[in-house]
Write a protein that holds these residues in place. Structure first.
Motif, short mmCIF file in Angstrom:
data_model
loop_
_atom_site.label_atom_id
_atom_site.label_comp_id
_atom_site.label_asym_id
_atom_site.label_seq_id
_atom_site.Cartn_x
_atom_site.Cartn_y
_atom_site.Cartn_z
N ARG A 143 0.82 -1.21 0.00
CA ARG A 143 0.00 0.00 0.00
C ARG A 143 0.86 1.27 0.00
N GLN B 75 0.15 9.89 7.62
CA GLN B 75 -1.10 9.73 6.91
C GLN B 75 -1.52 8.27 7.00
N THR B 76 -2.81 8.03 7.17
CA THR B 76 -3.29 6.66 7.09
C THR B 76 -3.34 6.25 5.62
N PRO C 159 -4.77 3.28 3.60
CA PRO C 159 -5.55 2.04 3.58
C PRO C 159 -5.43 1.24 2.29
N THR D 74 -3.72 5.74 -2.19
CA THR D 74 -3.95 6.80 -1.21
C THR D 74 -3.26 8.10 -1.65
N HIS E 31 5.81 8.05 16.86
CA HIS E 31 4.93 7.09 16.21
C HIS E 31 3.80 6.66 17.13
N ALA F 18 1.16 9.16 16.66
CA ALA F 18 0.45 8.93 15.40
C ALA F 18 -0.52 7.77 15.53
N ALA F 19 -0.09 6.70 16.21
CA ALA F 19 -0.98 5.54 16.39
C ALA F 19 -2.19 5.89 17.25
N SER G 61 -4.65 7.92 15.08
CA SER G 61 -5.23 7.24 13.92
C SER G 61 -5.73 5.84 14.27
N ASN G 62 -4.81 4.92 14.53
CA ASN G 62 -5.19 3.52 14.75
C ASN G 62 -6.11 3.35 15.95
N VAL H 81 -9.66 4.63 15.42
CA VAL H 81 -10.51 3.66 14.71
C VAL H 81 -11.00 2.61 15.70
#
Length: 271
Positions: free
Chosen positions: A31, A120-121, A123, A127, A170, A173-174, A177-178, A181
């Motif tokens: 990806r 940036q995510t 997926p 992207t 990081h 960032a996680a 974002s992660n 979700v």
């Protein structure tokens, strides 16, 4: 509109006037690799997207290699491409948490090493990266400058992170974002368990997007709800409902509530 802009004569001149980026081998057709390769091609950079089996050939045709592989595969991918040094002059990776130490074999072989992590995510392999920040680092001024110029040519916004703080960067960032979700999926599942007759994600999406926009505009002042206003009775009812329907979410709710109280108190103190 963006595609028309990229193909316009004005944009062709703009690309020609930008600093030259070395020919680029992107190792890892996943990806991240496909998204970066697409952005590089749009920017007019000569790029070859290759799997690890073709890393040496791709590296020998390029001046820089960017390893777009999972963190636990960076060392192996670097060891694979290092046989192309020289003519390969730069080797980088796209990990957020991994330091430049993972590229030690390339550095020992004489290459400068760098990292470029899109904040940036991603997926899928299509992207859009334009507008996203990207964290850069390098083993020398030349390597940092290459990473910065590459990020800028990909229409990202480069910034530097101290090597010894990569894991903390990081983690942030996680969380943003992660774990967001994860939290929203938990909220949607709770609606389903509660018998709400509509898909939870569909119902919550506008709330989530508006909350994110409010936070981007207002920071901690975007915090609303029972915790922000000190409504302990409502919070207790929340906990009772969770005990009945989703007891596994109680530790999550309590931990986030405690953090929300601290943020609300800090915001109130500076008003």
């Amino acid at each position: 509109m963006r595609e028309l802009e990229r193909e316009s004569p004005t944009n062709t001149v703009r690309i020609a006037e930008q600093p030259r980026i070395p020919s680029l081998a992107i190792i890892g057709p996943g990806r991240v690799g496909r998204s970066v390769a697409a952005a590089a091609e749009r920017a007019g950079i000569r790029v070859r997207l290759a799997a690890r089996d073709d890393a040496v050939d791709a590296g020998r045709e390029s001046e820089a290699a960017l390893l777009c592989v999972p963190d636990n595969e960076i060392v192996a991918a670097c060891d694979a491409v290092v046989r192309a040094v020289p003519p390969l002059r730069f080797v980088g990776h796209t990990s957020g948490a991994t330091t430049l130490d993972a590229l030690a074999s390339a550095h020992v072989a004489g290459a400068e090493v760098f990292s470029l992590h899109p904040l940036q995510t991603i997926p899928d392999g299509a992207t859009e990266l334009a507008g996203a920040p990207c964290a850069v680092a390098g083993s020398s001024d030349a390597a940092v400058e290459l990473a910065r110029q590459l990020g800028a040519r990909l229409e990202m916004r480069p910034f530097e992170v101290p090597e010894e703080r990569r894991a903390a960067y990081h983690a942030a960032a996680a969380m943003a974002s992660n774990l967001m979700v994860t939290l929203e999926e938990s909220a949607a599942e709770l609606l389903d368990v509660a018998g709400v007759d509509s898909p939870g994600r569909e119902l919550l999406a506008s709330l989530v997007l508006r909350t994110a926009a409010n936070w981007a505009e207002r920071g901690p002042d975007a915090l609303t709800g029972p915790i922000a206003r000190g409504d302990t009775e409502t919070i207790e009812r929340h906990l009772e409902a969770l005990q009945e329907l989703a007891p596994e979410l109680i530790p999550v709710y309590e931990s986030l509530s405690e953090r929300a109280r601290a943020i609300a108190a800090a915001a109130e103190a500076v008003r």
